[in-house]
Design a protein around this motif. Structure first.
Motif, PDB file in Angstrom:
ATOM      1  N   ARG A   8       8.503  -8.440   1.098  1.00 26.25           N
ATOM      2  CA  ARG A   8       9.648  -7.997   0.463  1.00 26.25           C
ATOM      3  C   ARG A   8      10.550  -6.981   1.195  1.00 26.25           C
ATOM      4  O   ARG A   8      11.510  -6.773   0.903  1.00 26.25           O
ATOM      5  CB  ARG A   8       9.075  -6.858  -0.731  1.00 26.25           C
ATOM      6  CG  ARG A   8       8.356  -7.744  -1.817  1.00 26.25           C
ATOM      7  CD  ARG A   8       7.674  -6.987  -3.114  1.00 26.25           C
ATOM      8  NE  ARG A   8       6.685  -6.048  -2.352  1.00 26.25           N
ATOM      9  CZ  ARG A   8       6.671  -5.120  -3.358  1.00 26.25           C
ATOM     10  NH1 ARG A   8       6.935  -4.774  -4.286  1.00 26.25           N
ATOM     11  NH2 ARG A   8       5.676  -4.057  -2.652  1.00 26.25           N
ATOM     12  N   LEU A   9      10.194  -6.691   2.480  1.00 28.13           N
ATOM     13  CA  LEU A   9      10.972  -5.583   3.089  1.00 28.13           C
ATOM     14  C   LEU A   9      11.248  -6.165   4.696  1.00 28.13           C
ATOM     15  O   LEU A   9      10.637  -6.802   5.226  1.00 28.13           O
ATOM     16  CB  LEU A   9       9.938  -4.180   3.317  1.00 28.13           C
ATOM     17  CG  LEU A   9       9.742  -3.657   2.154  1.00 28.13           C
ATOM     18  CD1 LEU A   9       8.605  -2.554   2.283  1.00 28.13           C
ATOM     19  CD2 LEU A   9      10.900  -3.390   1.296  1.00 28.13           C
ATOM     20  N   LEU A  64      13.802   1.120   5.651  1.00 27.29           N
ATOM     21  CA  LEU A  64      13.029   0.101   4.870  1.00 27.29           C
ATOM     22  C   LEU A  64      14.144  -0.409   3.984  1.00 27.29           C
ATOM     23  O   LEU A  64      14.637   0.077   3.300  1.00 27.29           O
ATOM     24  CB  LEU A  64      12.155   0.762   4.006  1.00 27.29           C
ATOM     25  CG  LEU A  64      10.801   1.620   4.503  1.00 27.29           C
ATOM     26  CD1 LEU A  64      10.014   2.032   3.537  1.00 27.29           C
ATOM     27  CD2 LEU A  64      10.125   0.765   5.625  1.00 27.29           C
ATOM     28  N   ARG A  66      14.907  -3.401   1.543  1.00 29.70           N
ATOM     29  CA  ARG A  66      14.409  -4.530   0.557  1.00 29.70           C
ATOM     30  C   ARG A  66      15.143  -5.706   0.677  1.00 29.70           C
ATOM     31  O   ARG A  66      16.488  -6.106   0.780  1.00 29.70           O
ATOM     32  CB  ARG A  66      14.791  -3.947  -0.893  1.00 29.70           C
ATOM     33  CG  ARG A  66      14.101  -4.703  -2.053  1.00 29.70           C
ATOM     34  CD  ARG A  66      14.285  -4.131  -3.393  1.00 29.70           C
ATOM     35  NE  ARG A  66      15.261  -3.155  -3.560  1.00 29.70           N
ATOM     36  CZ  ARG A  66      15.491  -2.197  -4.272  1.00 29.70           C
ATOM     37  NH1 ARG A  66      14.565  -1.560  -4.761  1.00 29.70           N
ATOM     38  NH2 ARG A  66      16.744  -1.558  -4.352  1.00 29.70           N
ATOM     39  N   LEU A  91      10.858   7.456   0.045  1.00 28.38           N
ATOM     40  CA  LEU A  91      11.455   6.505  -0.900  1.00 28.38           C
ATOM     41  C   LEU A  91      12.672   6.965  -1.746  1.00 28.38           C
ATOM     42  O   LEU A  91      12.270   8.071  -2.300  1.00 28.38           O
ATOM     43  CB  LEU A  91      10.747   5.509  -1.501  1.00 28.38           C
ATOM     44  CG  LEU A  91       9.756   4.562  -0.850  1.00 28.38           C
ATOM     45  CD1 LEU A  91       8.778   3.931  -2.003  1.00 28.38           C
ATOM     46  CD2 LEU A  91      10.178   3.519  -0.069  1.00 28.38           C
ATOM     47  N   ALA A  95      12.741   3.169  -6.124  1.00 21.87           N
ATOM     48  CA  ALA A  95      11.803   2.339  -5.377  1.00 21.87           C
ATOM     49  C   ALA A  95      10.178   3.030  -5.587  1.00 21.87           C
ATOM     50  O   ALA A  95       9.134   2.177  -4.911  1.00 21.87           O
ATOM     51  CB  ALA A  95      12.076   2.266  -3.849  1.00 21.87           C
ATOM     52  N   HIS A  98       6.330   0.841  -6.717  1.00 20.80           N
ATOM     53  CA  HIS A  98       6.462  -0.656  -6.357  1.00 20.80           C
ATOM     54  C   HIS A  98       5.597  -0.928  -5.104  1.00 20.80           C
ATOM     55  O   HIS A  98       5.391  -2.345  -4.876  1.00 20.80           O
ATOM     56  CB  HIS A  98       7.657  -1.215  -6.208  1.00 20.80           C
ATOM     57  CG  HIS A  98       8.734  -1.023  -7.355  1.00 20.80           C
ATOM     58  ND1 HIS A  98       8.567  -1.840  -8.384  1.00 20.80           N
ATOM     59  CD2 HIS A  98       9.549  -0.056  -7.580  1.00 20.80           C
ATOM     60  CE1 HIS A  98       9.567  -1.169  -9.304  1.00 20.80           C
ATOM     61  NE2 HIS A  98      10.001  -0.260  -8.908  1.00 20.80           N
ATOM     62  N   TYR A 100       5.952  -0.469  -1.930  1.00 14.38           N
ATOM     63  CA  TYR A 100       6.692  -0.592  -0.804  1.00 14.38           C
ATOM     64  C   TYR A 100       6.080   0.288   0.479  1.00 14.38           C
ATOM     65  O   TYR A 100       6.051  -0.129   1.565  1.00 14.38           O
ATOM     66  CB  TYR A 100       8.030  -0.078  -0.987  1.00 14.38           C
ATOM     67  CG  TYR A 100       8.941  -0.946  -1.902  1.00 14.38           C
ATOM     68  CD1 TYR A 100       8.919  -2.435  -1.622  1.00 14.38           C
ATOM     69  CD2 TYR A 100       9.670  -0.489  -2.813  1.00 14.38           C
ATOM     70  CE1 TYR A 100       9.651  -3.107  -2.421  1.00 14.38           C
ATOM     71  CE2 TYR A 100      10.319  -1.369  -3.694  1.00 14.38           C
ATOM     72  CZ  TYR A 100      10.292  -2.839  -3.576  1.00 14.38           C
ATOM     73  OH  TYR A 100      11.031  -3.427  -4.383  1.00 14.38           O
ATOM     74  N   GLU A 103       3.188  -1.574   1.877  1.00 17.56           N
ATOM     75  CA  GLU A 103       3.465  -2.682   2.347  1.00 17.56           C
ATOM     76  C   GLU A 103       4.084  -2.487   3.706  1.00 17.56           C
ATOM     77  O   GLU A 103       3.752  -3.072   4.739  1.00 17.56           O
ATOM     78  CB  GLU A 103       4.305  -3.343   1.620  1.00 17.56           C
ATOM     79  CG  GLU A 103       5.141  -4.843   1.931  1.00 17.56           C
ATOM     80  CD  GLU A 103       5.671  -5.440   0.804  1.00 17.56           C
ATOM     81  OE1 GLU A 103       6.659  -6.111   1.528  1.00 17.56           O
ATOM     82  OE2 GLU A 103       5.624  -5.237  -0.240  1.00 17.56           O
ATOM     83  N   ALA A 104       4.802  -1.514   4.023  1.00 16.01           N
ATOM     84  CA  ALA A 104       5.542  -1.240   5.227  1.00 16.01           C
ATOM     85  C   ALA A 104       4.702  -0.326   6.113  1.00 16.01           C
ATOM     86  O   ALA A 104       4.758  -0.728   7.418  1.00 16.01           O
ATOM     87  CB  ALA A 104       6.724  -0.319   5.106  1.00 16.01           C
TER      88      ALA A 104
END
Length: 176
Positions: A8-9, A64, A66, A91, A95, A98, A100, A103-104
């Motif tokens: 997603r990123l 980051l 999206r 963030l 955001a 979620h 993120y 994930e990153a």
């Protein structure tokens, strides 16, 4: 230019066009309540930091973005101290929650160990923000307990918690 993509990123160096989105984020007291950037109080202070820090080091500071709307939603950075990288992230409030940051964080942990050659990566969080601690655990980091306390301007006592991961432990987990 170092860049990573997740589902997603897009994790990429900051760009001059990120100024306004990052300024809105770092001048938001909810975002910086427990970060080193809470000292940035004015647009002028932010702009100076943006030029001298966020744009200046494309190897350790990442935006980051999206993929769905190409909006800057946060940042990750490493502060180097000898062979340790101290990880900081934030963030924008829309955001939050979620996934993120985790994930990153996965490709950035690999980058920290493999490219920046850290022997250890640490991250700290305020105990009043336990979600941040859960992210660190998801990244494989180990809870090292309380490292410090500080008092906010309003008198609130904040406990700073520490997580860390050694390169050795990261390699073991990676090979499992």
């Amino acid at each position: 230019m170092t860049q990573f993509e997740t589902d997603r990123l897009i994790v990429r160096p900051m760009r001059p066009t990120d100024h306004d989105a990052l300024q809105a984020m770092l001048l938001d007291p909810r975002v910086v309540a427990y970060l080193r950037y809470r000292v940035l109080q004015t647009p002028a202070q932010f702009t100076e930091s943006f030029k001298t820090h966020f744009l200046a080091d494309a190897h350790t500071v990442f935006g980051l973005e999206r993929k769905s709307d190409h909006q800057l939603i946060g940042f990750y950075e490493f502060h180097s101290e000898a062979t340790t990288g101290e990880l900081t992230y934030a963030l924008s409030p829309d955001a939050w929650g979620h996934g993120y940051v985790a994930e990153a964080g996965r490709p950035l942990m690999a980058y920290g160990f493999e490219t920046l050659n850290y022997s250890r990566i640490e991250a700290h969080y305020a105990s009043v923000n336990p979600r941040s601690g859960r992210v660190m655990a998801k990244l494989g980091m180990h809870d090292l307990g309380e490292m410090d306390t500080f008092i906010l301007d309003d008198g609130e006592l904040i406990h700073v918690m520490r997580y860390a991961l050694s390169k050795k432990d990261w390699l073991i987990a990676k090979s499992a």
